[in-house]
Design a protein around this motif. Sequence first.
Motif, PDB file in Angstrom:
ATOM      1  N   GLU A 175      23.635 -46.842  23.169  1.00  0.00           N
ATOM      2  CA  GLU A 175      22.764 -47.107  24.325  1.00  0.00           C
ATOM      3  C   GLU A 175      23.417 -46.620  25.618  1.00  0.00           C
ATOM      4  O   GLU A 175      22.793 -45.957  26.438  1.00  0.00           O
ATOM      5  CB  GLU A 175      22.527 -48.609  24.476  1.00  0.00           C
ATOM      6  CG  GLU A 175      21.568 -49.243  23.521  1.00  0.00           C
ATOM      7  CD  GLU A 175      21.381 -50.700  23.888  1.00  0.00           C
ATOM      8  OE1 GLU A 175      21.591 -51.562  23.014  1.00  0.00           O
ATOM      9  OE2 GLU A 175      21.066 -50.984  25.066  1.00  0.00           O
TER      10      GLU A 175
ATOM     11  N   ARG B 218      24.777 -59.155  29.819  1.00  0.00           N
ATOM     12  CA  ARG B 218      26.224 -59.123  30.016  1.00  0.00           C
ATOM     13  C   ARG B 218      26.614 -58.141  31.122  1.00  0.00           C
ATOM     14  O   ARG B 218      27.718 -58.136  31.622  1.00  0.00           O
ATOM     15  CB  ARG B 218      26.934 -58.625  28.749  1.00  0.00           C
ATOM     16  CG  ARG B 218      26.635 -59.330  27.455  1.00  0.00           C
ATOM     17  CD  ARG B 218      26.645 -58.330  26.307  1.00  0.00           C
ATOM     18  NE  ARG B 218      25.514 -57.417  26.458  1.00  0.00           N
ATOM     19  CZ  ARG B 218      24.836 -56.989  25.400  1.00  0.00           C
ATOM     20  NH1 ARG B 218      25.163 -57.365  24.200  1.00  0.00           N
ATOM     21  NH2 ARG B 218      23.804 -56.186  25.570  1.00  0.00           N
TER      22      ARG B 218
ATOM     23  N   ASN C 297      25.577 -52.248  30.324  1.00  0.00           N
ATOM     24  CA  ASN C 297      24.980 -50.968  30.711  1.00  0.00           C
ATOM     25  C   ASN C 297      25.302 -50.640  32.165  1.00  0.00           C
ATOM     26  O   ASN C 297      25.596 -49.490  32.507  1.00  0.00           O
ATOM     27  CB  ASN C 297      23.464 -50.995  30.483  1.00  0.00           C
ATOM     28  CG  ASN C 297      23.104 -50.729  29.043  1.00  0.00           C
ATOM     29  OD1 ASN C 297      23.129 -49.593  28.595  1.00  0.00           O
ATOM     30  ND2 ASN C 297      22.804 -51.791  28.315  1.00  0.00           N
ATOM     31  N   LEU C 298      25.259 -51.651  33.023  1.00  0.00           N
ATOM     32  CA  LEU C 298      25.643 -51.457  34.430  1.00  0.00           C
ATOM     33  C   LEU C 298      27.056 -50.893  34.506  1.00  0.00           C
ATOM     34  O   LEU C 298      27.312 -49.901  35.191  1.00  0.00           O
ATOM     35  CB  LEU C 298      25.589 -52.791  35.182  1.00  0.00           C
ATOM     36  CG  LEU C 298      26.322 -52.844  36.524  1.00  0.00           C
ATOM     37  CD1 LEU C 298      25.647 -51.969  37.562  1.00  0.00           C
ATOM     38  CD2 LEU C 298      26.464 -54.281  37.021  1.00  0.00           C
TER      39      LEU C 298
ATOM     40  N   LEU D 173      25.134 -50.626  20.734  1.00  0.00           N
ATOM     41  CA  LEU D 173      25.407 -50.731  22.169  1.00  0.00           C
ATOM     42  C   LEU D 173      26.120 -49.507  22.772  1.00  0.00           C
ATOM     43  O   LEU D 173      25.679 -48.977  23.797  1.00  0.00           O
ATOM     44  CB  LEU D 173      26.184 -52.015  22.471  1.00  0.00           C
ATOM     45  CG  LEU D 173      26.180 -52.463  23.931  1.00  0.00           C
ATOM     46  CD1 LEU D 173      24.769 -52.666  24.471  1.00  0.00           C
ATOM     47  CD2 LEU D 173      27.022 -53.719  24.123  1.00  0.00           C
TER      48      LEU D 173
ATOM     49  N   ALA E 260      18.693 -52.047  33.694  1.00  0.00           N
ATOM     50  CA  ALA E 260      19.791 -52.305  32.752  1.00  0.00           C
ATOM     51  C   ALA E 260      19.764 -53.779  32.351  1.00  0.00           C
ATOM     52  O   ALA E 260      20.522 -54.601  32.873  1.00  0.00           O
ATOM     53  CB  ALA E 260      21.123 -51.945  33.395  1.00  0.00           C
TER      54      ALA E 260
ATOM     55  N   PRO F 193      16.592 -51.152  23.227  1.00  0.00           N
ATOM     56  CA  PRO F 193      17.423 -51.055  21.994  1.00  0.00           C
ATOM     57  C   PRO F 193      16.618 -50.881  20.702  1.00  0.00           C
ATOM     58  O   PRO F 193      16.906 -51.557  19.706  1.00  0.00           O
ATOM     59  CB  PRO F 193      18.170 -52.380  22.019  1.00  0.00           C
ATOM     60  CG  PRO F 193      17.228 -53.343  22.643  1.00  0.00           C
ATOM     61  CD  PRO F 193      16.434 -52.544  23.669  1.00  0.00           C
TER      62      PRO F 193
ATOM     63  N   ILE G 261      16.395 -48.559  29.499  1.00  0.00           N
ATOM     64  CA  ILE G 261      16.963 -48.381  28.161  1.00  0.00           C
ATOM     65  C   ILE G 261      16.473 -49.537  27.297  1.00  0.00           C
ATOM     66  O   ILE G 261      16.513 -50.689  27.711  1.00  0.00           O
ATOM     67  CB  ILE G 261      18.499 -48.295  28.186  1.00  0.00           C
ATOM     68  CG1 ILE G 261      19.048 -47.888  26.809  1.00  0.00           C
ATOM     69  CG2 ILE G 261      19.142 -49.606  28.646  1.00  0.00           C
ATOM     70  CD1 ILE G 261      18.978 -46.407  26.529  1.00  0.00           C
TER      71      ILE G 261
HETATM   72  C1  GRF Z   1      20.510 -53.912  26.382  1.00  0.00           C
HETATM   73  O1  GRF Z   1      20.566 -54.061  25.013  1.00  0.00           O
HETATM   74  C2  GRF Z   1      19.319 -53.071  26.770  1.00  0.00           C
HETATM   75  O2  GRF Z   1      18.911 -52.163  25.778  1.00  0.00           O
HETATM   76  C3  GRF Z   1      18.251 -54.075  26.969  1.00  0.00           C
HETATM   77  O3  GRF Z   1      18.892 -55.193  27.536  1.00  0.00           O
HETATM   78  C4  GRF Z   1      20.241 -55.223  27.093  1.00  0.00           C
HETATM   79  C5  GRF Z   1      21.098 -55.410  28.307  1.00  0.00           C
HETATM   80  O4  GRF Z   1      22.439 -55.517  27.932  1.00  0.00           O
HETATM   81  N1  GRF Z   1      17.151 -53.620  27.777  1.00  0.00           N
HETATM   82  P1  GRF Z   1      23.595 -55.474  29.036  1.00  0.00           P
HETATM   83  O5  GRF Z   1      23.350 -56.615  29.981  1.00  0.00           O
HETATM   84  O6  GRF Z   1      23.505 -54.157  29.742  1.00  0.00           O
HETATM   85  O7  GRF Z   1      24.851 -55.607  28.257  1.00  0.00           O
END
Ligand code: GRF
Length: 210
Positions: free
Chosen positions: A179, A12, A15-16, A176, A87, A110, A108
Motif C-alpha cells: 500500500e 496508525r 501511510n502518512l 501494508l 491516508a 486495501p 488508498i
Molecule cells: C490503510 O490500510 C488504508 O488502506 C486504509 O486505511 C488504513 C490506514 O492505515 N484506507 P494507516 O493509518 O495509514 O496505517
Amino acid sequence: MNLAVFVGTKGRGSNLMAIHDAITAGRLNARIVAVVGTDSAAPALERARGAGLPVRVVPAKGRDAAGYADALVDALREAGADAIALAGYLRILPEAVVDGWRHRIVNIHPALLPAFGGKGMYGHHVHEAVIAYGAKVSGCTAHLVDRDYDTGPVILQRTVAVEDDDTPDILAARLLPVEHATFVEALQLLADGRLKVEGRRVLVEPRRPN
Ligand code: GRF
C-alpha cells in the motif's frame, strides 16, 4: 506539489509516515503543507506532530455538513494545498472539497476495487471479507476521489497472494508495505502531471523529457 494529508481518528498513520519518508528521501516531489484530522488526539496526528509536520484539527462534531465543508476548504486554502491524500480518512469528503480539488485527491484502499469497497469496508473488515469469500489474491487500489466511498477512477492497483492459512491480520501486514509503495507512486504520478482522466479511466502519460 503542496500536499494536504487527511488522516482518520483510529488509523496508525503508517501511510502518512510513508509519504513523509518518501518526500525526505527524494522519492516524492511534494511538501506536506497540512496533516488534517477531526480529532486532536488521533494517533496519526500525534505521529505528525512527532515528525514536525503542520497539523490542522478540523472537528466535524458540533458542526452541520455545510459548516464542516467550509472549515475544511478554509484550512486547505490557508495551507495552500493543491493536492490531497486520504491516508485512513474514512469519511465522505464534502462536495466543496471534491469539486475544489477535482482530480487532485488520491485515496488508498486495501483491496482490489471495485471488490470489497464501499461504506463500512475499511481496515480489518476488508481483509476478513476477502478471506471469507475465499479470494486467492488481494491487493490495494490508489484511486482519485469522487463524491462516494471508493468509487473514483483507478490510478494504480497492486496484488498480493492470499495464503490458505492467512488471518486478516497476516494478510493486512503482507499488504501494508505494498500500500505504502503504491500510494507514493500514485502521488508522484500526480506531482509529475502524468495523470489524464478520460471518463472512468485514468491514463498514465509518458514521462516528459526534462
Ligand atoms: C490503510 O490500510 C488504508 O488502506 C486504509 O486505511 C488504513 C490506514 O492505515 N484506507 P494507516 O493509518 O495509514 O496505517
